[in-house]
Write a protein that holds these residues in place. Structure first.
Motif, PDB file in Angstrom:
ATOM      1  N   LYS A 157      -3.045  -2.308  10.293  1.00 48.56           N
ATOM      2  CA  LYS A 157      -3.461  -2.698   9.099  1.00 48.56           C
ATOM      3  C   LYS A 157      -3.211  -4.194   8.514  1.00 48.56           C
ATOM      4  O   LYS A 157      -1.321  -4.475   8.257  1.00 48.56           O
ATOM      5  CB  LYS A 157      -3.498  -2.022   8.552  1.00 48.56           C
ATOM      6  CG  LYS A 157      -4.986  -0.715   8.770  1.00 48.56           C
ATOM      7  CD  LYS A 157      -5.095   0.072   7.509  1.00 48.56           C
ATOM      8  CE  LYS A 157      -4.598   2.046   8.247  1.00 48.56           C
ATOM      9  NZ  LYS A 157      -4.901   2.633   6.658  1.00 48.56           N
TER      10      LYS A 157
ATOM     11  N   LYS B  24      -2.891  -6.749   4.791  1.00 45.97           N
ATOM     12  CA  LYS B  24      -3.398  -6.971   2.695  1.00 45.97           C
ATOM     13  C   LYS B  24      -3.609  -8.052   3.651  1.00 45.97           C
ATOM     14  O   LYS B  24      -3.308  -9.029   3.833  1.00 45.97           O
ATOM     15  CB  LYS B  24      -1.879  -6.700   2.366  1.00 45.97           C
ATOM     16  CG  LYS B  24      -1.598  -5.413   2.530  1.00 45.97           C
ATOM     17  CD  LYS B  24      -2.245  -4.043   1.734  1.00 45.97           C
ATOM     18  CE  LYS B  24      -1.038  -2.640   2.062  1.00 45.97           C
ATOM     19  NZ  LYS B  24      -2.206  -2.153   1.991  1.00 45.97           N
ATOM     20  N   PRO B  25      -4.865  -8.401   2.461  1.00 46.40           N
ATOM     21  CA  PRO B  25      -5.273  -9.729   2.196  1.00 46.40           C
ATOM     22  C   PRO B  25      -3.821 -11.279   1.689  1.00 46.40           C
ATOM     23  O   PRO B  25      -4.313 -11.845   1.679  1.00 46.40           O
ATOM     24  CB  PRO B  25      -6.095  -9.667   0.403  1.00 46.40           C
ATOM     25  CG  PRO B  25      -6.699  -7.890   0.609  1.00 46.40           C
ATOM     26  CD  PRO B  25      -5.203  -7.331   1.070  1.00 46.40           C
ATOM     27  N   ASP B  26      -3.106 -10.305   1.376  1.00 46.95           N
ATOM     28  CA  ASP B  26      -2.279 -11.056   0.931  1.00 46.95           C
ATOM     29  C   ASP B  26      -0.908 -11.254   1.449  1.00 46.95           C
ATOM     30  O   ASP B  26       0.371 -12.621   1.823  1.00 46.95           O
ATOM     31  CB  ASP B  26      -0.672 -10.459  -0.246  1.00 46.95           C
ATOM     32  CG  ASP B  26      -0.514  -9.463  -1.237  1.00 46.95           C
ATOM     33  OD1 ASP B  26      -0.617  -8.892   0.426  1.00 46.95           O
ATOM     34  OD2 ASP B  26      -0.436  -8.914  -1.141  1.00 46.95           O
ATOM     35  N   TYR B  27      -0.912 -10.920   2.675  1.00 43.25           N
ATOM     36  CA  TYR B  27      -0.542 -11.472   4.323  1.00 43.25           C
ATOM     37  C   TYR B  27      -0.359 -12.739   5.085  1.00 43.25           C
ATOM     38  O   TYR B  27      -1.883 -12.697   4.536  1.00 43.25           O
ATOM     39  CB  TYR B  27      -0.731 -10.181   5.831  1.00 43.25           C
ATOM     40  CG  TYR B  27      -0.288  -9.243   5.856  1.00 43.25           C
ATOM     41  CD1 TYR B  27       0.809  -8.633   4.703  1.00 43.25           C
ATOM     42  CD2 TYR B  27      -0.043  -8.079   6.425  1.00 43.25           C
ATOM     43  CE1 TYR B  27       1.021  -7.164   4.295  1.00 43.25           C
ATOM     44  CE2 TYR B  27       1.171  -6.682   6.374  1.00 43.25           C
ATOM     45  CZ  TYR B  27       1.051  -6.201   5.180  1.00 43.25           C
ATOM     46  OH  TYR B  27       1.639  -4.988   5.776  1.00 43.25           O
TER      47      TYR B  27
ATOM     48  N   ILE C 207      -8.484  -5.808   7.594  1.00 42.37           N
ATOM     49  CA  ILE C 207      -7.587  -5.936   6.054  1.00 42.37           C
ATOM     50  C   ILE C 207      -8.431  -4.947   5.449  1.00 42.37           C
ATOM     51  O   ILE C 207      -9.141  -5.390   5.312  1.00 42.37           O
ATOM     52  CB  ILE C 207      -7.449  -7.887   5.887  1.00 42.37           C
ATOM     53  CG1 ILE C 207      -7.463  -8.575   6.936  1.00 42.37           C
ATOM     54  CG2 ILE C 207      -7.123  -8.151   4.753  1.00 42.37           C
ATOM     55  CD1 ILE C 207      -6.381  -8.077   7.445  1.00 42.37           C
ATOM     56  N   GLU C 208      -7.244  -4.520   4.475  1.00 39.12           N
ATOM     57  CA  GLU C 208      -7.726  -3.230   3.512  1.00 39.12           C
ATOM     58  C   GLU C 208      -6.827  -4.408   2.220  1.00 39.12           C
ATOM     59  O   GLU C 208      -5.832  -4.728   1.938  1.00 39.12           O
ATOM     60  CB  GLU C 208      -6.979  -2.235   3.983  1.00 39.12           C
ATOM     61  CG  GLU C 208      -7.895  -1.582   4.861  1.00 39.12           C
ATOM     62  CD  GLU C 208      -7.127  -0.346   5.274  1.00 39.12           C
ATOM     63  OE1 GLU C 208      -6.000   0.980   5.263  1.00 39.12           O
ATOM     64  OE2 GLU C 208      -7.927   1.152   6.007  1.00 39.12           O
ATOM     65  N   LYS C 209      -7.739  -3.576   1.278  1.00 37.85           N
ATOM     66  CA  LYS C 209      -7.338  -3.483  -0.431  1.00 37.85           C
ATOM     67  C   LYS C 209      -7.591  -2.394  -1.013  1.00 37.85           C
ATOM     68  O   LYS C 209      -8.967  -2.278  -0.825  1.00 37.85           O
ATOM     69  CB  LYS C 209      -8.129  -5.169  -0.720  1.00 37.85           C
ATOM     70  CG  LYS C 209      -7.576  -5.029  -2.011  1.00 37.85           C
ATOM     71  CD  LYS C 209      -8.252  -6.197  -2.927  1.00 37.85           C
ATOM     72  CE  LYS C 209      -7.173  -6.662  -4.408  1.00 37.85           C
ATOM     73  NZ  LYS C 209      -8.084  -7.899  -4.551  1.00 37.85           N
ATOM     74  N   ASP C 210      -5.945  -1.836  -1.694  1.00 38.82           N
ATOM     75  CA  ASP C 210      -7.271  -0.202  -2.039  1.00 38.82           C
ATOM     76  C   ASP C 210      -7.590   0.492  -1.427  1.00 38.82           C
ATOM     77  O   ASP C 210      -8.527   1.435  -1.127  1.00 38.82           O
ATOM     78  CB  ASP C 210      -8.405  -0.932  -3.643  1.00 38.82           C
ATOM     79  CG  ASP C 210      -7.374  -1.990  -4.269  1.00 38.82           C
ATOM     80  OD1 ASP C 210      -5.917  -1.268  -4.514  1.00 38.82           O
ATOM     81  OD2 ASP C 210      -7.669  -2.801  -5.082  1.00 38.82           O
ATOM     82  N   GLU C 211      -7.180   0.041  -0.164  1.00 36.70           N
ATOM     83  CA  GLU C 211      -7.660   1.572   0.673  1.00 36.70           C
ATOM     84  C   GLU C 211      -9.319   1.361   1.236  1.00 36.70           C
ATOM     85  O   GLU C 211      -9.697   2.271   1.485  1.00 36.70           O
ATOM     86  CB  GLU C 211      -7.668   3.093   0.558  1.00 36.70           C
ATOM     87  CG  GLU C 211      -5.919   3.125   0.781  1.00 36.70           C
ATOM     88  CD  GLU C 211      -5.874   5.133   0.409  1.00 36.70           C
ATOM     89  OE1 GLU C 211      -6.917   5.507   0.941  1.00 36.70           O
ATOM     90  OE2 GLU C 211      -5.030   5.297  -0.903  1.00 36.70           O
TER      91      GLU C 211
END
Length: 89
Positions: A25, A27-30, A49-53
């Motif tokens: 997975k 993250k949005p900031d990658y 892409i996951e944010k806060d699961e």
């Protein structure tokens, strides 16, 4: 879907029987470079892409190619240099 069809499985087949594991997975900031490296390292073409699961999107290798093709010629040179540098590590 491709695995289900290629193996002649039923549409009732549990996802766990055909999914890749473990799920890699992002993250949005990658950065796009980080996503590209994850794909390369793990020989995969899609990264959730996951944010806060919570799933917020999926980046595909096609998305990366489209994005890099829209870059200017100078940026393409940088991208090519980075790819060449990473493949020689």
């Amino acid at each position: 879907a491709r695995r289900v069809i290629s193996r002649g499985l039923s549409s009732n087949t549990p996802v766990s029987k055909v999914m890749s594991s473990p799920v890699i997975k992002g993250k949005p900031d990658y950065s796009l470079w980080e996503i590209a490296q994850l794909m390369k390292t793990n020989s995969i073409h899609r990264i959730p892409i996951e944010k806060d699961e919570q799933l917020v999107g999926i980046i595909t290798s096609t998305d990366l190619v489209r994005t890099f093709c829209l870059a200017s010629g100078n940026e393409i040179c940088k991208i090519t240099e980075n790819i060449l540098y990473r493949t020689t590590d």
